[in-house]
Design an enzyme around this catalytic site. Structure first.
Site, short mmCIF file in Angstrom:
data_model
loop_
_atom_site.label_atom_id
_atom_site.label_comp_id
_atom_site.label_asym_id
_atom_site.label_seq_id
_atom_site.Cartn_x
_atom_site.Cartn_y
_atom_site.Cartn_z
N ALA A 35 0.82 -1.22 0.00
CA ALA A 35 0.00 0.00 0.00
C ALA A 35 0.85 1.27 0.00
CB ALA A 35 -0.95 -0.01 1.19
N GLY A 36 2.08 1.18 0.52
CA GLY A 36 2.96 2.34 0.45
C GLY A 36 3.31 2.68 -0.99
N HIS A 37 3.67 1.67 -1.77
CA HIS A 37 3.92 1.89 -3.20
C HIS A 37 2.65 2.38 -3.89
CE1 HIS A 37 6.99 -1.34 -2.28
NE2 HIS A 37 7.75 -0.42 -2.82
N GLN A 61 22.70 -2.20 -5.79
CA GLN A 61 22.52 -1.48 -4.52
C GLN A 61 22.51 -2.40 -3.31
OE1 GLN A 61 18.59 0.01 -5.90
NE2 GLN A 61 17.92 -0.28 -3.78
N GLU A 148 9.08 8.75 1.66
CA GLU A 148 9.91 9.35 2.71
C GLU A 148 10.42 8.32 3.71
OE1 GLU A 148 7.68 12.56 4.41
OE2 GLU A 148 8.21 13.94 2.79
N LYS A 149 9.93 7.07 3.64
CA LYS A 149 10.49 6.06 4.55
C LYS A 149 11.99 5.90 4.28
CE LYS A 149 9.70 1.58 4.20
NZ LYS A 149 11.04 0.92 4.22
N ASP A 150 12.36 5.93 3.01
CA ASP A 150 13.78 5.93 2.64
C ASP A 150 14.26 7.38 2.61
OD1 ASP A 150 14.39 3.00 1.92
OD2 ASP A 150 12.56 3.40 0.80
N GLN A 153 17.74 8.25 1.14
CA GLN A 153 17.72 8.03 -0.31
C GLN A 153 17.07 9.20 -1.02
OE1 GLN A 153 16.50 4.17 -2.37
NE2 GLN A 153 14.61 5.33 -2.49
N SER A 185 6.77 -2.06 4.49
CA SER A 185 8.04 -2.40 3.85
C SER A 185 7.89 -3.75 3.17
CB SER A 185 9.16 -2.48 4.90
OG SER A 185 10.32 -3.07 4.34
#
Length: 282
Positions: A35-37, A61, A148-150, A153, A185
């Site tokens: 759901a974040g994506h 990475q 914004e979790k990353d 990055q 995640s």
């Protein structure tokens, strides 16, 4: 929605759509979508005529080959989610398509990429910048969307865009959490039921620290978070840093910056989880 596997085919599709005056949004992902994506994709769909979502587990990475091997790959389920969100294209290239030759480019954005994740995962952000720059060159988006979790990055990609003079807008989107507060995640799929319960201590501690910070110093808040995580069952703290949200450098006082963020990385069993919380925001 079309699933496309080559840069040539994707560019042919996008050239025709741009000729119709359509803006292009890009959402770079490594798949295992949640759901974040979906929130990023929906934001792009609402702001652009065409949305491209890349689904590519980028090998450059990962500084841990075991982590790369275990990263979930769920393309069919990912495509169903993307279609439901209104994406026009899922771009799912092979490693050979994105890296026909080894990418020897070195990206350096010190001090942004030398602290926190940069210190614990050497080479990680170089790999991120390699693939993101390749995607920007292939798609030539008007806007690109990152979560914004990353947090680190996102800051590094903004700096890459500035230094490389890419003509696009970087859109940062808020962390999406489960109802109980756990940050979404792709790695959450690897948590056992007990580990997931333990992982809740991460977000709960961050939320408590924001209240705590209102009447305590930066160093006291740092100590409170570190001790809470170290005392929690099944968790191992890698780092917790309270930093300026733009420079990513540590602050020693709340007055040091108008934008202060706490960034944390914790091992829950064998699964490495990241999260962050904003203490001050302009």
């Amino acid at each position: 929605m079309k699933v496309i596997h080559t840069i040539k085919d994707l560019q042919a599709e996008l050239t025709a759509l741009r000729a119709q005056g359509k803006k292009v949004g890009l959402v770079p992902t490594m798949g295992a979508l949640h759901a974040g994506h979906a929130s990023l994709v929906k934001r792009s769909v609402s702001e652009n005529g065409v949305t491209v979502v890349s689904v590519f587990v980028n090998p450059t990475q990962f500084n841990d080959k075991n982590d790369l091997a275990k990263y979930p790959r769920t393309l069919d389920a990912d495509c169903r989610l993307l279609e439901d969100c209104g994406a026009a294209f899922a771009f799912a290239p092979s490693v050979e398509e994105m890296y026909p030759q080894p990418d020897t480019r070195e990206f350096s954005y010190a001090p942004l990429d030398t602290v926190m994740e940069g210190a614990f995962r050497p080479g990680h952000f170089n790999g991120v910048c390699q693939i993101v720059s390749k995607l920007f060159d292939a798609v030539q988006p008007d806007r690109a969307y990152f979560g914004e979790k990353d947090f680190q990055q996102l800051a590094i990609i903004r700096e890459m865009v500035r230094q490389m003079d890419y003509k696009l807008e970087i859109v940062g989107c808020p962390i999406v959490r489960e109802e109980d507060g756990l940050a979404l995640s792709s790695r959450n799929k690897r948590l056992s039921a007990r580990e997931r319960e333990n992982a809740l201590n991460i977000s709960q501690t961050l939320f408590k620290s924001r209240t705590f910070a209102a009447s305590h110093t930066v160093s006291e808040t740092q100590k409170m978070v570190e001790e809470a995580i170290e005392d929690a069952p099944g968790l191992r703290l890698e780092y917790f840093e309270i930093v300026d949200g733009n420079t990513l450098q540590k602050v020693s006082s709340w007055e040091d910056s108008l934008y202060v963020v706490g960034c944390i990385t914790v091992f829950c069993g064998e699964v490495r989880l990241i999260d962050n919380i904003k203490y001050k925001e302009i």
